[in-house]
Design an enzyme around this catalytic site. Structure first.
Site, PDB file in Angstrom:
ATOM      1  N   PHE A 472       0.966  -1.175   0.097  1.00 15.80           N
ATOM      2  CA  PHE A 472       0.134   0.016  -0.005  1.00 15.80           C
ATOM      3  C   PHE A 472       1.042   1.399  -0.008  1.00 15.80           C
ATOM      4  O   PHE A 472       0.485   2.294   0.801  1.00 15.80           O
ATOM      5  CB  PHE A 472      -0.827  -0.129   1.250  1.00 15.80           C
ATOM      6  CG  PHE A 472      -1.809  -1.176   1.106  1.00 15.80           C
ATOM      7  CD1 PHE A 472      -3.004  -1.195   0.314  1.00 15.80           C
ATOM      8  CD2 PHE A 472      -1.678  -2.139   2.070  1.00 15.80           C
ATOM      9  CE1 PHE A 472      -3.903  -2.343   0.338  1.00 15.80           C
ATOM     10  CE2 PHE A 472      -2.460  -3.403   1.998  1.00 15.80           C
ATOM     11  CZ  PHE A 472      -3.610  -3.375   1.141  1.00 15.80           C
ATOM     12  N   HIS A 473       1.957   1.115  -0.887  1.00 18.49           N
ATOM     13  CA  HIS A 473       2.756   2.454  -0.887  1.00 18.49           C
ATOM     14  C   HIS A 473       2.898   3.107  -2.299  1.00 18.49           C
ATOM     15  O   HIS A 473       4.121   3.142  -2.716  1.00 18.49           O
ATOM     16  CB  HIS A 473       4.232   1.973  -0.496  1.00 18.49           C
ATOM     17  CG  HIS A 473       4.313   1.811   0.964  1.00 18.49           C
ATOM     18  ND1 HIS A 473       5.251   0.889   1.432  1.00 18.49           N
ATOM     19  CD2 HIS A 473       3.537   1.806   1.977  1.00 18.49           C
ATOM     20  CE1 HIS A 473       4.884   0.564   2.675  1.00 18.49           C
ATOM     21  NE2 HIS A 473       3.761   1.296   2.982  1.00 18.49           N
TER      22      HIS A 473
END
Length: 558
Positions: A472-473
Site C-alpha cells: 500500500f505504498h
C-alpha cells in the site's frame, strides 16, 4: 464562494497544508474531502490493533483494484487508499518509517531538486513529530504527529527476531529513523500516548478545525479543476450523491493533495495530461503533460509464516471471547494489546553489494495472518513481511472516463524486471537464514508458508506470483523534476500552468526505502513553507550513516 487556497484531499499532506496555511489568520482555506469525518467513536480507525478493519469495507477505503497484472498470473490486485479526514493515515499500518537518507540525497542529485537533500528535509521531519521519549538531532518533541516507541516489556518475539537478524550477520540499529537505518531494530509507530491512532486528522486538523479561516467540506468528490486559460482558478465537486456540481474559486492557488492514484486522475479530467489520452475522452486540453499518471511505483511484499512453539503470539487476541477484555482495556486505559499495531520490530538490509543502501525491508508480526485480517492461521505463529524497496518496475494511472465516480485504470506492472525476481528470491532465502538463528530456537516451529518444499528458483517465483501483495505504498505519478516526464517543479508547481500545485506522495521522483506516510507528511510541511513564502528551516548538521565499503553482512552464527 471565494478562498485564497483550495486544497483537494484531506489526507496525510492536505491536512498539513490546511493547518499551516491557516496559521496566518488573514489566509482563507477551503479543504475538500471525498470521504467522511474520522469518526472518533469508531474503534476500526482509532484502535491501532484494529488496523485490518478499515481495509475491509468502503467507508474509509477507496478499494481500488489494479488491471490484471501481467507478471503476477494476471491477478487483479488490491490497491487500498484512505478515504475520509486523514486519508491513508486513517487506515494505514501506523509504521513510522522515514526512509533512508540516501533516498532524498538521490532525489537532490537532479538539477532543481537540490533542496530535497536529507539534511534539508530532516528539520521538517522533526517539525512534524512528537516522539514519546523526547527529541534529539533526528526526532522532534513538539510536532503534531505522535510517535510511540516500542517498550522493553513488549512481546518477546520482537526481541528474538531482532537478535536473530543480528546473529545472521546483519547490523543492529537502535533507531530505524536515526543515524543508521541499515540493520535490525525496534520500529516506531504513529500512536498517541492514549493508545489512539495518530492520523493527520487528529494531529493537525484538531488544532485547525476551529479556526474561522478554515472551511472543511466532507463527502465532496472533486470533479475537476477550473482554468482560465492556463491559470487554475477554482474547483468543481459533487456533494454526496448529487449530480449537480458545486464550485468555489481560488484567489491564490489550487493545491492538489489527493494522493498517487487520485491526483493524476483529477489532473487528467481537468485537461492536464497526455494529449492523446484526453482526446480519447473529449476532454479539452489545457496543457499537454505526458508524465501525468506515469512513473507509478509501489512496494510489493510477502509473508513467511512460522508456527510458534511457545504460547506467546497474539493468536489468543483473535479469539472472540478474549476481545471484550482487550477492547475495554484499550477504551478506558489506552493500554494493552489494542494499543499497538504490533509491527514493533523490523529491519533494512542490502541483499547484495550492488546496492549502496538497503533494498530489502522487514516488518515482524507476532501472529500469522494476512494484512487485511483474512486467513488467520489457527495456532500460535509469527511472520516476517519482506519485500524489495526500489523496484525498477513502473506502471501508470489512466482515467477510464470523465466520470469522477469511476475508478481509473491502475497498472503497477509489478515484477517486470529481472532485478525484481532476484531480489525476492534472495529475500526469501535470507529470511529463512534469519529464522534459523539460535535466538528463535525456542519459538520456531514448522514453516507454514511458503513451506520447506518451496526451494528452487522456479518454486519461489511461483510463490511470489501467487501470493505477493501490495504494501500500500503507491507514489510517483506526478513526479518532481525538470525532464520531459516531470509533472511538477521542486516547489510542487505543475509545469506549464499557473496557480496549481501537487503536494502528496505522487510527486516523489523515486520511491523511498520504507513506508511512505512520514515522508508524505514531511513533504506537506516543507511545501507549506514554500507556499507561504517563508524561508526554509535551517539545514540540519546531523551526521548519518553511509555504508561505503562496509560488507553487506558479517558471517552468520549459524
Amino acid at each position: 464562494m471565494h478562498f485564497d487556497y483550495i486544497i483537494i484531499g484531506a489526507g496525510s499532506a492536505g491536512n498539513v497544508l490546511a493547518t499551516r496555511l491557516t496559521e496566518d489568520s488573514d489566509t482563507t482555506v477551503l479543504l475538500l474531502e471525498a470521504g467522511g469525518p474520522d469518526y472518533r467513536a469508531d474503534f476500526r480507525t482509532q484502535m491501532p490493533a484494529a488496523l485490518a478493519f478499515p481495509l475491509q469495507g468502503k467507508r474509509y477505503n477507496w478499494a481500488y483494484e489494479t488491471e490484471p497484472e501481467p507478471h503476477m498470473n494476471y491477478r487483479r490486485m488490491e490497491c487500498g487508499r484512505g478515504k475520509g479526514l486523514g486519508g491513508s493515515s486513517l487506515i494505514n499500518g501506523m509504521c513510522y518509517i522515514r526512509g533512508n537518507a540516501m533516498d532524498l540525497d538521490n532525489w537532490a542529485q537532479e538539477p532543481g531538486l537540490e533542496h530535497w537533500s536529507y539534511l534539508n528535509c530532516l528539520p521538517y521531519y522533526r517539525k512534524a513529530e512528537t516522539r514519546d521519549i523526547g527529541p534529539n538531532d533526528y526526532h522532534g518533541g513538539d510536532g503534531p504527529v505522535s510517535v510511540a516507541t516500542p517498550k522493553h516489556n513488549n512481546n518477546p518475539l520482537f526481541h528474538a527476531m531482532i537478535e536473530a537478524g543480528v546473529q545472521a550477520g546483519y547490523p543492529r540499529t537502535d533507531d530505524l529513523n536515526g543515524y543508521q537505518q541499515e540493520g535490525f531494530g525496534p520500529m516506531d509507530r504513529t500512536v498517541t500516548p492514549q493508545g489512539r491512532r495518530a492520523s493527520t486528522a487528529r494531529g493537525y486538523l484538531d488544532q485547525a478545525k476551529g479556526r474561522p479561516n478554515l472551511t472543511i467540506i466532507t463527502h465532496a468528490l472533486t470533479d475537476h479543476i477550473l482554468f482560465e486559460g492556463k491559470k487554475a482558478s477554482g474547483v468543481e465537486w459533487l456533494e454526496g450523491d448529487s449530480t449537480i456540481p458545486t464550485r468555489a474559486m481560488a484567489r491564490k492557488e489550487v493545491l492538489l493533495c489527493a494522493g498517487a492514484i487520485a491526483s493524476p486522475q483529477i489532473l487528467q479530467r481537468s485537461g492536464v495530461g497526455d494529449a492523446s489520452l484526453l482526446k480519447a475522452f473529449d476532454i479539452p486540453l489545457v496543457h499537454h503533460l505526458p508524465g501525468v499518471g506515469e512513473n507509478l511505483q509501489d512496494h510489493l511484499e510477502m509473508y513467511l509464516q512460522y508456527e510458534c512453539k511457545e504460547p506467546v503470539s497474539l493468536y489468543p487476541a483473535l479469539q472472540w471471547w478474549n476481545q471484550p477484555k482487550i477492547g475495554a482495556e484499550w477504551l478506558f486505559g489506552g493500554t494493552g494489546v489494542g494499543a499497538s499495531n504490533h509491527f514493533e520490530a523490523g529491519g533494512f538490509i542490502r541483499s547484495s553489494e550492488a546496492f549502496s543502501w538497503p533494498n530489502i525491508q522487514y516488518h515482524f508480526l507476532p501472529v500469522a495472518i494476512n494484512y487485511n485480517g483474512s486467513n488467520a492461521v489457527k495456532e500460535h505463529g509469527f511472520q516476517c513481511h519482506v519485500g524489495s524497496m526500489r523496484s525498477p518496475s513502473r506502471g501508470h494511472v489512466h482515467i477510464k472516463s470523465r466520470d469522477p465516480r469511476e475508478h481509473p485504470a491502475i497498472l503497477f506492472n509489478y515484477m517486470s524486471t529481472g532485478q525484481d525476481w532476484q531480489e525476492f528470491r534472495d529475500a526469501i532465502r535470507i529470511t529463512r537464514e534469519i529464522i534459523n538463528q539460535p535466538a528463535l530456537d525456542k519459538y520456531r516451529g514448522r514453516e507454514i508458508s511458503p513451506g520447506i518444499t518451496c526451494q528452487t528458483d522456479e518454486q519461489l517465483d511461483a510463490f511470489v506470483r501467487d501470493h505477493a501483495e501490495t504494501a500500500f505504498h503507491p507514489c510517483g505519478t506526478c513526479k518532481m523534476g525538470y525532464d520531459e516526464m516531470a509533472v511538477v517543479d521542486g516547489e510542487g508547481r505543475v509545469h506549464g500552468v499557473e496557480n496549481l500545485r501537487v503536494v502528496d506522495a505522487s510527486i516523489m521522483p523515486q520511491i523511498i526505502t520504507g513506508n511512505l506516510n512520514a515522508t508524505t507528511i514531511m513533504i506537506g510541511e516543507k511545501m507549506a513553507d514554500a507556499i507561504r513564502g517563508r524561508e526554509p528551516l535551517a539545514k540540519s548538521t546531523a551526521s548519518y550513516y553511509v555504508a561505503g565499503d562496509a560488507p553487506v553482512r558479517q558471517p552468520p552464527l549459524r
